[in-house]
Design an enzyme around this catalytic site. Structure first.
Site, PDB file in Angstrom:
ATOM      1  N   ILE A  64      30.464  32.544  16.107  1.00 26.55           N
ATOM      2  CA  ILE A  64      31.057  31.835  16.442  1.00 26.55           C
ATOM      3  C   ILE A  64      31.030  30.270  15.024  1.00 26.55           C
ATOM      4  O   ILE A  64      30.132  30.304  15.372  1.00 26.55           O
ATOM      5  CB  ILE A  64      31.307  31.212  17.608  1.00 26.55           C
ATOM      6  CG1 ILE A  64      33.248  30.326  17.042  1.00 26.55           C
ATOM      7  CG2 ILE A  64      30.499  30.381  18.228  1.00 26.55           C
ATOM      8  CD1 ILE A  64      33.320  30.308  18.711  1.00 26.55           C
ATOM      9  N   SER A  65      31.694  30.141  14.222  1.00 30.03           N
ATOM     10  CA  SER A  65      31.217  29.397  12.708  1.00 30.03           C
ATOM     11  C   SER A  65      31.366  27.857  13.649  1.00 30.03           C
ATOM     12  O   SER A  65      31.513  27.157  14.984  1.00 30.03           O
ATOM     13  CB  SER A  65      32.363  28.797  12.477  1.00 30.03           C
ATOM     14  OG  SER A  65      32.673  30.360  11.542  1.00 30.03           O
ATOM     15  N   GLN A  66      30.117  27.033  13.035  1.00 25.52           N
ATOM     16  CA  GLN A  66      29.634  26.012  13.271  1.00 25.52           C
ATOM     17  C   GLN A  66      30.853  25.056  13.220  1.00 25.52           C
ATOM     18  O   GLN A  66      31.853  25.081  12.541  1.00 25.52           O
ATOM     19  CB  GLN A  66      28.349  25.530  12.534  1.00 25.52           C
ATOM     20  CG  GLN A  66      28.330  23.888  13.293  1.00 25.52           C
ATOM     21  CD  GLN A  66      26.936  23.466  12.250  1.00 25.52           C
ATOM     22  OE1 GLN A  66      26.525  24.406  10.673  1.00 25.52           O
ATOM     23  NE2 GLN A  66      27.058  21.926  11.650  1.00 25.52           N
TER      24      GLN A  66
END
Ligand code: SAH
Length: 231
Positions: A64-66
């Protein structure tokens, strides 16, 4: 875990975004509302993990992206409410949910069938399915039936500029993609102006690579046919 623990961690995440320079109120508001921890598959993770400013594993070798990168990329798209956004690499569904919360219409393409199913489920559970559709397939092909899009966002890194997608971007449309080989990548922002694509390089980033391979096709594992079942 008490709901208050999550809320505290989420508020701290948004404060961090502001401190790092995110200014767009619609982006900040959406990220203050979307429950990021519920988009991480598997057993509940600690609030500091779910809302810390780093990517987090969602299985299948993906993340899951930052939070900062999510906020920054969406901010760069300068979206008006109601605009249609194509996302390549929907993964957990989190970016799609943030966009939906902002009032966008979202078309997400995800190549891993289990993640596409997960994203669909969690988006429905969180009440976003009216604004988001997920397609399991190769994002390099975009979603021609739903084109043109006002904006595009890439959640996995392409080695080269995704030229095949430009036909699906409307005049005046914006796109942002991590571009580069291996782990050396930069965000690149694109605009379509008078039929031509203008590009501007941005921050160095580290995204999971876009999957390109002979096993990758439109109908990956779900047995769908492109023209009949995709719409
Ligand atoms: N926005 C997502 C990011 C997930 S990581 C989130 O916040 O959860 C990037 C995703 O891109 C992975 O789920 C990966 O499976 C997907 N992906 C990689 N190559 C792809 C391709 N060619 N087409 C569509 N999705 C792809």
């Amino acid at each position: 875990m008490r709901e208050a623990d999550w809320e505290g961690a989420q508020a701290a995440m948004v404060e961090t975004l502001v401190r790092y320079g995110i200014r767009n109120e619609r982006v900040l508001k959406a990220m203050a509302v979307v429950p990021r921890h519920r988009f991480i598959p598997g057993p509940p993770v600690h609030p500091a993990e779910a809302y810390g400013d780093h990517p987090y594993s969602i299985g299948h070798g993906q993340t899951i992206s930052q939070p900062f990168i999510v906020a920054h990329m969406i901010e760069q798209l300068e979206l008006a409410p109601g605009e249609r956004v194509l996302e390549i690499g929907s993964g957990s569904g989190y970016v799609a949910a943030v966009l939906a919360e902002m009032g966008q219409w979202v078309f997400g393409v995800e190549i891993v069938p289990a993640l596409a199913r997960w994203a669909e489920e969690v988006l429905a559970r969180e009440g976003y399915s009216g604004r988001v559709r997920i397609w399991c397939g190769d994002g390099r092909l975009g979603w021609p039936e739903e084109a043109p899009f006002d904006a595009m966002i890439g959640s996995c890194a392409a080695a080269r500029e995704p030229r095949t997608l430009w036909a699906q971007l409307r005049e005046g449309g914006r796109a942002i993609f991590p571009i580069g080989d291996g782990w050396s990548q930069r965000l690149v922002r694109f605009w379509k102006q008078e039929g031509r694509i203008v590009r501007e390089e941005g921050l160095p980033v580290r995204f999971v690579p876009l999957v390109e391979g002979p096993s990758v096709g439109r109908d990956t594992d779900l047995g769908l046919t492109f023209s009949e079942d995709r719409g």
